[in-house]
Design a protein around this motif. Structure first.
Motif, PDB file in Angstrom:
ATOM      1  N   LEU A 115       0.815  -1.200   0.000  1.00  0.00           N
ATOM      2  CA  LEU A 115       0.000   0.000   0.000  1.00  0.00           C
ATOM      3  C   LEU A 115       0.854   1.258   0.000  1.00  0.00           C
ATOM      4  O   LEU A 115       1.928   1.294   0.590  1.00  0.00           O
ATOM      5  CB  LEU A 115      -0.918   0.027   1.227  1.00  0.00           C
ATOM      6  CG  LEU A 115      -1.883  -1.146   1.403  1.00  0.00           C
ATOM      7  CD1 LEU A 115      -2.825  -0.859   2.562  1.00  0.00           C
ATOM      8  CD2 LEU A 115      -2.653  -1.442   0.136  1.00  0.00           C
ATOM      9  N   ASN A 116       0.341   2.278  -0.659  1.00  0.00           N
ATOM     10  CA  ASN A 116       0.892   3.615  -0.561  1.00  0.00           C
ATOM     11  C   ASN A 116       0.168   4.294   0.602  1.00  0.00           C
ATOM     12  O   ASN A 116      -1.044   4.502   0.551  1.00  0.00           O
ATOM     13  CB  ASN A 116       0.645   4.378  -1.866  1.00  0.00           C
ATOM     14  CG  ASN A 116       1.171   5.793  -1.836  1.00  0.00           C
ATOM     15  OD1 ASN A 116       1.162   6.447  -0.800  1.00  0.00           O
ATOM     16  ND2 ASN A 116       1.615   6.278  -2.984  1.00  0.00           N
ATOM     17  N   TYR A 117       0.897   4.631   1.648  1.00  0.00           N
ATOM     18  CA  TYR A 117       0.220   5.058   2.863  1.00  0.00           C
ATOM     19  C   TYR A 117      -0.400   6.441   2.774  1.00  0.00           C
ATOM     20  O   TYR A 117      -1.220   6.805   3.620  1.00  0.00           O
ATOM     21  CB  TYR A 117       1.153   4.915   4.063  1.00  0.00           C
ATOM     22  CG  TYR A 117       1.147   3.488   4.534  1.00  0.00           C
ATOM     23  CD1 TYR A 117       0.199   3.060   5.447  1.00  0.00           C
ATOM     24  CD2 TYR A 117       2.026   2.550   3.992  1.00  0.00           C
ATOM     25  CE1 TYR A 117       0.145   1.728   5.848  1.00  0.00           C
ATOM     26  CE2 TYR A 117       1.978   1.223   4.383  1.00  0.00           C
ATOM     27  CZ  TYR A 117       1.031   0.812   5.317  1.00  0.00           C
ATOM     28  OH  TYR A 117       0.963  -0.500   5.692  1.00  0.00           O
ATOM     29  N   SER A 118      -0.079   7.226   1.754  1.00  0.00           N
ATOM     30  CA  SER A 118      -0.845   8.444   1.537  1.00  0.00           C
ATOM     31  C   SER A 118      -2.256   8.090   1.078  1.00  0.00           C
ATOM     32  O   SER A 118      -3.227   8.776   1.421  1.00  0.00           O
ATOM     33  CB  SER A 118      -0.157   9.330   0.494  1.00  0.00           C
ATOM     34  OG  SER A 118      -0.111   8.682  -0.768  1.00  0.00           O
ATOM     35  N   THR A 119      -2.367   7.009   0.314  1.00  0.00           N
ATOM     36  CA  THR A 119      -3.680   6.515  -0.088  1.00  0.00           C
ATOM     37  C   THR A 119      -4.425   5.946   1.106  1.00  0.00           C
ATOM     38  O   THR A 119      -5.636   6.121   1.245  1.00  0.00           O
ATOM     39  CB  THR A 119      -3.534   5.434  -1.181  1.00  0.00           C
ATOM     40  OG1 THR A 119      -2.763   5.947  -2.251  1.00  0.00           O
ATOM     41  CG2 THR A 119      -4.892   4.996  -1.700  1.00  0.00           C
ATOM     42  N   VAL A 120      -3.706   5.264   1.974  1.00  0.00           N
ATOM     43  CA  VAL A 120      -4.318   4.696   3.172  1.00  0.00           C
ATOM     44  C   VAL A 120      -4.937   5.793   4.030  1.00  0.00           C
ATOM     45  O   VAL A 120      -6.046   5.652   4.556  1.00  0.00           O
ATOM     46  CB  VAL A 120      -3.281   3.895   3.977  1.00  0.00           C
ATOM     47  CG1 VAL A 120      -3.847   3.498   5.342  1.00  0.00           C
ATOM     48  CG2 VAL A 120      -2.852   2.662   3.198  1.00  0.00           C
ATOM     49  N   ASP A 121      -4.216   6.912   4.190  1.00  0.00           N
ATOM     50  CA  ASP A 121      -4.745   8.015   4.991  1.00  0.00           C
ATOM     51  C   ASP A 121      -6.065   8.519   4.418  1.00  0.00           C
ATOM     52  O   ASP A 121      -7.001   8.829   5.159  1.00  0.00           O
ATOM     53  CB  ASP A 121      -3.727   9.155   5.047  1.00  0.00           C
ATOM     54  CG  ASP A 121      -2.508   8.808   5.891  1.00  0.00           C
ATOM     55  OD1 ASP A 121      -2.609   7.865   6.708  1.00  0.00           O
ATOM     56  OD2 ASP A 121      -1.464   9.469   5.724  1.00  0.00           O
ATOM     57  N   MET A 122      -6.135   8.606   3.098  1.00  0.00           N
ATOM     58  CA  MET A 122      -7.379   9.043   2.456  1.00  0.00           C
ATOM     59  C   MET A 122      -8.489   8.015   2.696  1.00  0.00           C
ATOM     60  O   MET A 122      -9.640   8.364   2.976  1.00  0.00           O
ATOM     61  CB  MET A 122      -7.150   9.233   0.956  1.00  0.00           C
ATOM     62  CG  MET A 122      -8.402   9.660   0.185  1.00  0.00           C
ATOM     63  SD  MET A 122      -9.044  11.265   0.724  1.00  0.00           S
ATOM     64  CE  MET A 122      -7.755  12.349   0.104  1.00  0.00           C
ATOM     65  N   TYR A 123      -8.123   6.741   2.623  1.00  0.00           N
ATOM     66  CA  TYR A 123      -9.096   5.665   2.849  1.00  0.00           C
ATOM     67  C   TYR A 123      -9.672   5.753   4.259  1.00  0.00           C
ATOM     68  O   TYR A 123     -10.887   5.705   4.468  1.00  0.00           O
ATOM     69  CB  TYR A 123      -8.404   4.318   2.625  1.00  0.00           C
ATOM     70  CG  TYR A 123      -9.252   3.109   2.928  1.00  0.00           C
ATOM     71  CD1 TYR A 123     -10.112   2.578   1.978  1.00  0.00           C
ATOM     72  CD2 TYR A 123      -9.173   2.477   4.174  1.00  0.00           C
ATOM     73  CE1 TYR A 123     -10.876   1.461   2.256  1.00  0.00           C
ATOM     74  CE2 TYR A 123      -9.939   1.364   4.457  1.00  0.00           C
ATOM     75  CZ  TYR A 123     -10.787   0.862   3.495  1.00  0.00           C
ATOM     76  OH  TYR A 123     -11.547  -0.247   3.786  1.00  0.00           O
TER      77      TYR A 123
ATOM     78  N   ASP B 207      -4.787  -4.800  -0.865  1.00  0.00           N
ATOM     79  CA  ASP B 207      -3.780  -4.704  -1.925  1.00  0.00           C
ATOM     80  C   ASP B 207      -4.424  -4.753  -3.301  1.00  0.00           C
ATOM     81  O   ASP B 207      -3.929  -4.138  -4.245  1.00  0.00           O
ATOM     82  CB  ASP B 207      -2.765  -5.848  -1.795  1.00  0.00           C
ATOM     83  CG  ASP B 207      -1.831  -5.650  -0.612  1.00  0.00           C
ATOM     84  OD1 ASP B 207      -1.256  -4.546  -0.494  1.00  0.00           O
ATOM     85  OD2 ASP B 207      -1.673  -6.587   0.185  1.00  0.00           O
TER      86      ASP B 207
ATOM     87  N   MET C 200      -5.729  -0.998  -3.619  1.00  0.00           N
ATOM     88  CA  MET C 200      -4.817   0.134  -3.465  1.00  0.00           C
ATOM     89  C   MET C 200      -3.347  -0.244  -3.585  1.00  0.00           C
ATOM     90  O   MET C 200      -2.480   0.593  -3.338  1.00  0.00           O
ATOM     91  CB  MET C 200      -5.050   0.795  -2.101  1.00  0.00           C
ATOM     92  CG  MET C 200      -6.433   1.376  -1.950  1.00  0.00           C
ATOM     93  SD  MET C 200      -6.610   2.405  -0.458  1.00  0.00           S
ATOM     94  CE  MET C 200      -6.327   1.208   0.826  1.00  0.00           C
TER      95      MET C 200
ATOM     96  N   VAL D  55       0.299  -0.631  -4.863  1.00  0.00           N
ATOM     97  CA  VAL D  55       1.030   0.202  -5.813  1.00  0.00           C
ATOM     98  C   VAL D  55       1.366  -0.569  -7.090  1.00  0.00           C
ATOM     99  O   VAL D  55       1.594   0.038  -8.142  1.00  0.00           O
ATOM    100  CB  VAL D  55       2.325   0.755  -5.176  1.00  0.00           C
ATOM    101  CG1 VAL D  55       1.984   1.721  -4.045  1.00  0.00           C
ATOM    102  CG2 VAL D  55       3.224  -0.379  -4.666  1.00  0.00           C
TER     103      VAL D  55
END
Length: 250
Positions: free
Chosen positions: A96-104, A206, A209, A211
């Protein structure tokens, strides 16, 4: 919920005449081997039938259910690590890209119907995929004309329907053993119409989201759709190793 809805419909011959093929990512049918700690804890603690009896129709995990912050309650249970909420719920996602995780996490978890959760819990408890159990023979008789809810028979999925199932070795929601139960039900499927892909490194999120999900999953998924799209030129091209991690098999 999406894959279970599709599989249930297909098993009754519904929607089959409206699609050319279906790709099911992290497919959920059986929930016998679901190992997610937070899911198991929530399942054992969630008295959805009681909430329904009290007239509570919506379940909000971030809200207050009958005076209790439910997520805080579950996170306090043994074996549940809410410091890594997604891993506790979905399994150890690798990519995961954790910037995406934060948005999630900004928008999840979302509210849902109490009856939806009760239905999932019924599946976990019984190990059988059925329609919603209304809790009494009389109520089921009114709804279905029989005292118990009808089963969805996965082997009844039309054998000619092209299906792609892609699932992860680290997924705690769509456990490998549960997917194998589904594949066992599909053992009589037309051999050239069923593709199963195990991505050993992947967990549940995964597939959404990751990568590298384009290369690992989606390039092959698009090729699968193309193969079974009679309107697309060159649609008969072969799918060569959907994932660079694992050889797909038919």
């Amino acid at each position: 919920m999406g894959t279970l809805t599709a599989l249930s419909a297909f098993s009754e011959g519904k929607l089959v005449d409206k699609i050319k093929s279906a790709a099911l990512l992290t497919p959920v049918a059986y929930l016998t081997y679901m190992t997610t700690p937070i899911g198991r804890a929530a399942g054992s603690a969630f008295s959805g039938e009681m909430l329904g009896a009290l007239g509570v129709g919506e379940f909000d995990p971030k809200g207050r259910a009958v005076g209790t912050n439910y997520l805080e309650f579950v996170c306090a249970m043994p074996g549940v690590n809410c410091y890594d909420l997604m891993a506790s719920f979905t399994g150890p996602n690798c990519c995961l890209n954790y910037s995406t995780v934060d948005m999630y996490l900004k928008y999840e978890l979302q509210p849902t119907s109490v009856r939806t959760l009760v239905h999932f819990l019924q599946t976990i408890r019984s190990g059988v995929i059925t329609k919603y159990d209304y809790g009494s023979s009389m109520a089921n008789m009114v709804a279905y004309g029989q005292s118990s809810p009808p089963e969805y028979h996965m082997p009844n999925i039309p054998h000619h329907l092209p299906l792609l199932l892609s699932y992860g070795g680290g997924d705690m929601l769509s456990d490998v053993k549960d997917v194998q139960l589904l594949l066992k039900d599909l053992r009589n499927h037309d051999a050239d119409k069923l593709v199963a892909q195990l991505v050993k490194e992947y967990a549940h999120l995964d597939f959404v989201m990751g990568v590298n999900a384009k290369q690992v999953v989606y390039d092959g998924l698009i090729a699968f759709f193309g193969k079974h799209d009679s309107c697309r030129k060159g649609g008969e091209r072969e799918i060569n190793h959907i994932s660079p991690y694992n050889k797909s098999y038919v």
